[in-house]
Design a protein around this motif. Structure first.
Motif, PDB file in Angstrom:
ATOM      1  N   ARG A  54       5.043   2.098  15.950  1.00  0.00           N
ATOM      2  CA  ARG A  54       4.974   2.314  17.402  1.00  0.00           C
ATOM      3  C   ARG A  54       3.505   2.288  17.798  1.00  0.00           C
ATOM      4  NH1 ARG A  54       5.235   7.158  14.883  1.00  0.00           N
ATOM      5  NH2 ARG A  54       3.683   8.726  15.526  1.00  0.00           N
ATOM      6  N   PRO A  55       3.215   2.039  19.070  1.00  0.00           N
ATOM      7  CA  PRO A  55       1.827   2.125  19.508  1.00  0.00           C
ATOM      8  C   PRO A  55       1.252   3.520  19.228  1.00  0.00           C
ATOM      9  CG  PRO A  55       3.167   1.065  21.188  1.00  0.00           C
ATOM     10  CD  PRO A  55       4.119   1.612  20.168  1.00  0.00           C
ATOM     11  N   GLY A  56       0.051   3.568  18.682  1.00  0.00           N
ATOM     12  CA  GLY A  56      -0.617   4.834  18.408  1.00  0.00           C
ATOM     13  C   GLY A  56      -0.640   5.233  16.953  1.00  0.00           C
ATOM     14  N   ILE A  57       0.344   4.765  16.175  1.00  0.00           N
ATOM     15  CA  ILE A  57       0.303   5.080  14.746  1.00  0.00           C
ATOM     16  C   ILE A  57      -0.773   4.221  14.086  1.00  0.00           C
ATOM     17  CG2 ILE A  57       2.009   3.373  13.946  1.00  0.00           C
ATOM     18  CD1 ILE A  57       3.097   5.639  12.086  1.00  0.00           C
ATOM     19  N   THR A  58      -1.307   4.674  12.983  1.00  0.00           N
ATOM     20  CA  THR A  58      -2.305   3.883  12.258  1.00  0.00           C
ATOM     21  C   THR A  58      -1.684   3.306  10.989  1.00  0.00           C
ATOM     22  OG1 THR A  58      -3.140   5.680  10.863  1.00  0.00           O
ATOM     23  CG2 THR A  58      -4.097   5.462  13.081  1.00  0.00           C
ATOM     24  N   SER A  59      -2.215   2.178  10.556  1.00  0.00           N
ATOM     25  CA  SER A  59      -1.723   1.598   9.301  1.00  0.00           C
ATOM     26  C   SER A  59      -2.098   2.484   8.116  1.00  0.00           C
ATOM     27  CB  SER A  59      -2.252   0.169   9.124  1.00  0.00           C
ATOM     28  OG  SER A  59      -3.654   0.119   9.240  1.00  0.00           O
ATOM     29  N   TRP A  60      -3.152   3.288   8.268  1.00  0.00           N
ATOM     30  CA  TRP A  60      -3.509   4.251   7.221  1.00  0.00           C
ATOM     31  C   TRP A  60      -2.415   5.311   7.083  1.00  0.00           C
ATOM     32  CZ3 TRP A  60      -4.535   9.527   6.933  1.00  0.00           C
ATOM     33  CH2 TRP A  60      -5.159   9.963   5.765  1.00  0.00           C
TER      34      TRP A  60
ATOM     35  N   ALA B   1      -2.072   1.607  -1.297  1.00  0.00           N
ATOM     36  CA  ALA B   1      -0.697   1.398  -1.751  1.00  0.00           C
ATOM     37  C   ALA B   1      -0.052   0.191  -1.087  1.00  0.00           C
ATOM     38  CB  ALA B   1       0.133   2.649  -1.470  1.00  0.00           C
ATOM     39  N   THR B   2      -0.564  -0.195   0.077  1.00  0.00           N
ATOM     40  CA  THR B   2      -0.003  -1.307   0.840  1.00  0.00           C
ATOM     41  C   THR B   2      -1.111  -2.241   1.297  1.00  0.00           C
ATOM     42  OG1 THR B   2      -0.215  -0.165   2.972  1.00  0.00           O
ATOM     43  CG2 THR B   2       1.847   0.172   1.761  1.00  0.00           C
ATOM     44  N   CYS B   3      -0.701  -3.428   1.692  1.00  0.00           N
ATOM     45  CA  CYS B   3      -1.558  -4.286   2.507  1.00  0.00           C
ATOM     46  C   CYS B   3      -1.015  -4.210   3.935  1.00  0.00           C
ATOM     47  CB  CYS B   3      -1.527  -5.726   2.019  1.00  0.00           C
ATOM     48  SG  CYS B   3      -2.183  -5.967   0.355  1.00  0.00           S
TER      49      CYS B   3
ATOM     50  N   ILE C  56       3.386  -5.330   6.701  1.00  0.00           N
ATOM     51  CA  ILE C  56       3.228  -4.343   5.635  1.00  0.00           C
ATOM     52  C   ILE C  56       3.800  -4.950   4.351  1.00  0.00           C
ATOM     53  CG2 ILE C  56       3.748  -2.025   4.833  1.00  0.00           C
ATOM     54  CD1 ILE C  56       2.034  -2.061   7.369  1.00  0.00           C
ATOM     55  N   ASP C  57       2.935  -5.078   3.351  1.00  0.00           N
ATOM     56  CA  ASP C  57       3.286  -5.719   2.086  1.00  0.00           C
ATOM     57  C   ASP C  57       3.080  -4.709   0.967  1.00  0.00           C
ATOM     58  OD1 ASP C  57       3.769  -7.479   0.007  1.00  0.00           O
ATOM     59  OD2 ASP C  57       1.970  -8.695   0.325  1.00  0.00           O
ATOM     60  N   MET C  58       4.058  -4.617   0.063  1.00  0.00           N
ATOM     61  CA  MET C  58       3.908  -3.680  -1.044  1.00  0.00           C
ATOM     62  C   MET C  58       4.630  -4.183  -2.281  1.00  0.00           C
ATOM     63  SD  MET C  58       6.474  -0.574   0.016  1.00  0.00           S
ATOM     64  CE  MET C  58       6.458  -0.821   1.791  1.00  0.00           C
ATOM     65  N   VAL C  59       4.136  -3.744  -3.430  1.00  0.00           N
ATOM     66  CA  VAL C  59       4.758  -4.026  -4.721  1.00  0.00           C
ATOM     67  C   VAL C  59       5.081  -2.684  -5.368  1.00  0.00           C
ATOM     68  CG1 VAL C  59       4.546  -5.201  -6.932  1.00  0.00           C
ATOM     69  CG2 VAL C  59       3.353  -6.117  -4.922  1.00  0.00           C
TER      70      VAL C  59
ATOM     71  N   LEU D 207       9.006  -4.530 -11.589  1.00  0.00           N
ATOM     72  CA  LEU D 207       8.408  -4.642 -10.258  1.00  0.00           C
ATOM     73  C   LEU D 207       9.316  -5.346  -9.257  1.00  0.00           C
ATOM     74  CD1 LEU D 207       4.879  -5.896 -11.394  1.00  0.00           C
ATOM     75  CD2 LEU D 207       5.479  -3.570 -10.700  1.00  0.00           C
ATOM     76  N   ALA D 208       9.067  -5.050  -7.992  1.00  0.00           N
ATOM     77  CA  ALA D 208       9.630  -5.813  -6.878  1.00  0.00           C
ATOM     78  C   ALA D 208       8.567  -5.886  -5.788  1.00  0.00           C
ATOM     79  CB  ALA D 208      10.894  -5.169  -6.340  1.00  0.00           C
ATOM     80  N   ASP D 209       8.602  -6.946  -4.995  1.00  0.00           N
ATOM     81  CA  ASP D 209       7.540  -7.269  -4.035  1.00  0.00           C
ATOM     82  C   ASP D 209       8.186  -7.734  -2.736  1.00  0.00           C
ATOM     83  OD1 ASP D 209       5.217  -8.145  -2.767  1.00  0.00           O
ATOM     84  OD2 ASP D 209       4.677  -9.610  -4.305  1.00  0.00           O
ATOM     85  N   SER D 210       7.791  -7.144  -1.615  1.00  0.00           N
ATOM     86  CA  SER D 210       8.359  -7.564  -0.332  1.00  0.00           C
ATOM     87  C   SER D 210       7.418  -7.208   0.813  1.00  0.00           C
ATOM     88  CB  SER D 210       9.716  -6.887  -0.099  1.00  0.00           C
ATOM     89  OG  SER D 210      10.313  -7.328   1.098  1.00  0.00           O
ATOM     90  N   ALA D 211       7.321  -8.117   1.760  1.00  0.00           N
ATOM     91  CA  ALA D 211       6.508  -7.908   2.969  1.00  0.00           C
ATOM     92  C   ALA D 211       7.365  -8.168   4.196  1.00  0.00           C
ATOM     93  CB  ALA D 211       5.295  -8.846   2.966  1.00  0.00           C
ATOM     94  N   TRP D 212       7.110  -7.365   5.234  1.00  0.00           N
ATOM     95  CA  TRP D 212       7.795  -7.575   6.513  1.00  0.00           C
ATOM     96  C   TRP D 212       6.784  -7.464   7.643  1.00  0.00           C
ATOM     97  CZ3 TRP D 212      12.777  -9.058   7.185  1.00  0.00           C
ATOM     98  CH2 TRP D 212      13.566  -9.091   6.024  1.00  0.00           C
ATOM     99  N   SER D 213       6.963  -8.306   8.639  1.00  0.00           N
ATOM    100  CA  SER D 213       6.130  -8.221   9.841  1.00  0.00           C
ATOM    101  C   SER D 213       6.889  -7.456  10.912  1.00  0.00           C
ATOM    102  CB  SER D 213       5.762  -9.616  10.354  1.00  0.00           C
ATOM    103  OG  SER D 213       4.845 -10.245   9.492  1.00  0.00           O
ATOM    104  N   TYR D 214       6.169  -6.552  11.566  1.00  0.00           N
ATOM    105  CA  TYR D 214       6.765  -5.666  12.564  1.00  0.00           C
ATOM    106  C   TYR D 214       6.114  -5.850  13.930  1.00  0.00           C
ATOM    107  CZ  TYR D 214       8.675  -3.101   8.557  1.00  0.00           C
ATOM    108  OH  TYR D 214       9.345  -2.751   7.415  1.00  0.00           O
TER     109      TYR D 214
END
Length: 248
Positions: A32-38, A66-68, A93-96, A103-110
């Motif tokens: 949501r607007p206002g949250i940080t990716s950190w 932990a993420t990109c 947000i991309d993570m492994v 391992l598993a690897d998946s990224a999604w655009s929001y």
């Protein structure tokens, strides 16, 4: 060398994939607007720890998170930041995820709040291009059939396909063979066989496909400053077709 996974190994990767998919479901509620990716990165750290898993990116060649988290013109490998996301942004947000050695690897655009029609179309077509690629990931086809399907679909909608970053085999290591481009001619590359596990992760740009890397040595941006989006799944090749291990 391409390593063929046993059914037991694929099941173990599926466990990592389910945790990863569940994490993405929770991220979707946070965006949501206002949250940080950190803040999202900190959430992911806690979520994985709670499920007995670890973030494979953290410490990989010195990567500190932990993420990109890749915002707007960032194609991939963006650092999580303490700057708030704004209404109209898009963020990948991309993570492994590692659990029990696999391992598993998946990224999604929001979408962050209300995004522009162009951004909305970019997200839609990028996601659809991923599934066009997955459809071609069947025994007997070649990796190039996956690549070609993605490129044709993306370019038919006016978007370009990033060349500098591609999909890859995955298992007990993050990057294995085969390499999986998202562009190129059909009928080329390794033959797809039962037991192969790899990622398909198209990155599409509104402008040209060229990229550049920031001075941090990680953050890859569109060269022309245009928007970029990415969707990624880890898939296993079975006699019944491709199985998505990171499905939401």
């Amino acid at each position: 060398m391409i390593t063929i996974k046993t059914k037991e190994q694929i099941a173990a990767m599926g466990k990592a994939g389910r945790i990863l998919a569940d994490c993405h479901k929770e991220i979707a509620k946070l965006i949501r607007p206002g949250i940080t990716s950190w803040e999202i990165d900190q959430f992911v750290e806690g979520f994985l720890a709670k499920h007995g898993a670890t973030p494979e990116q953290k410490g990989y060649h010195g990567y500190p998170y932990a993420t990109c988290a890749s915002v707007n013109d960032v194609i991939c490998h963006g650092f999580p930041k303490k700057e708030p996301l704004n209404d109209g942004d898009i963020v990948t947000i991309d993570m492994v995820v590692r659990i029990d050695g696999w391992l598993a690897d998946s990224a999604w655009s929001y979408a962050v709040g209300n995004i522009s029609p162009v951004a909305e179309k970019l997200l839609q077509v990028t996601k659809e291009s991923l599934y066009k690629g997955i459809e071609q990931a069947v025994i007997g086809n070649r990796i190039g059939d996956v690549s070609h399907a993605i490129q044709v679909y993306a370019e038919s909608h006016g978007f370009s396909v990033v060349r500098d970053f591609i999909g890859h085999g995955i298992g007990s290591e993050m990057h294995e063979e085969p390499q999986v481009p998202h562009y190129g001619p059909a009928g080329k590359g390794p033959r797809i066989k039962e037991g192969m596990v790899f990622t398909i992760e198209p990155m599409l740009n509104v402008g040209k496909f060229h990229s550049k890397v920031d001075q941090d040595g990680w953050t890859a941006r569109t060269y022309d400053g245009s928007l970029s989006a990415q969707y990624e799944h880890t898939i296993a090749i079975t006699s019944n077709g491709p199985v998505i291990l990171t499905e939401q």
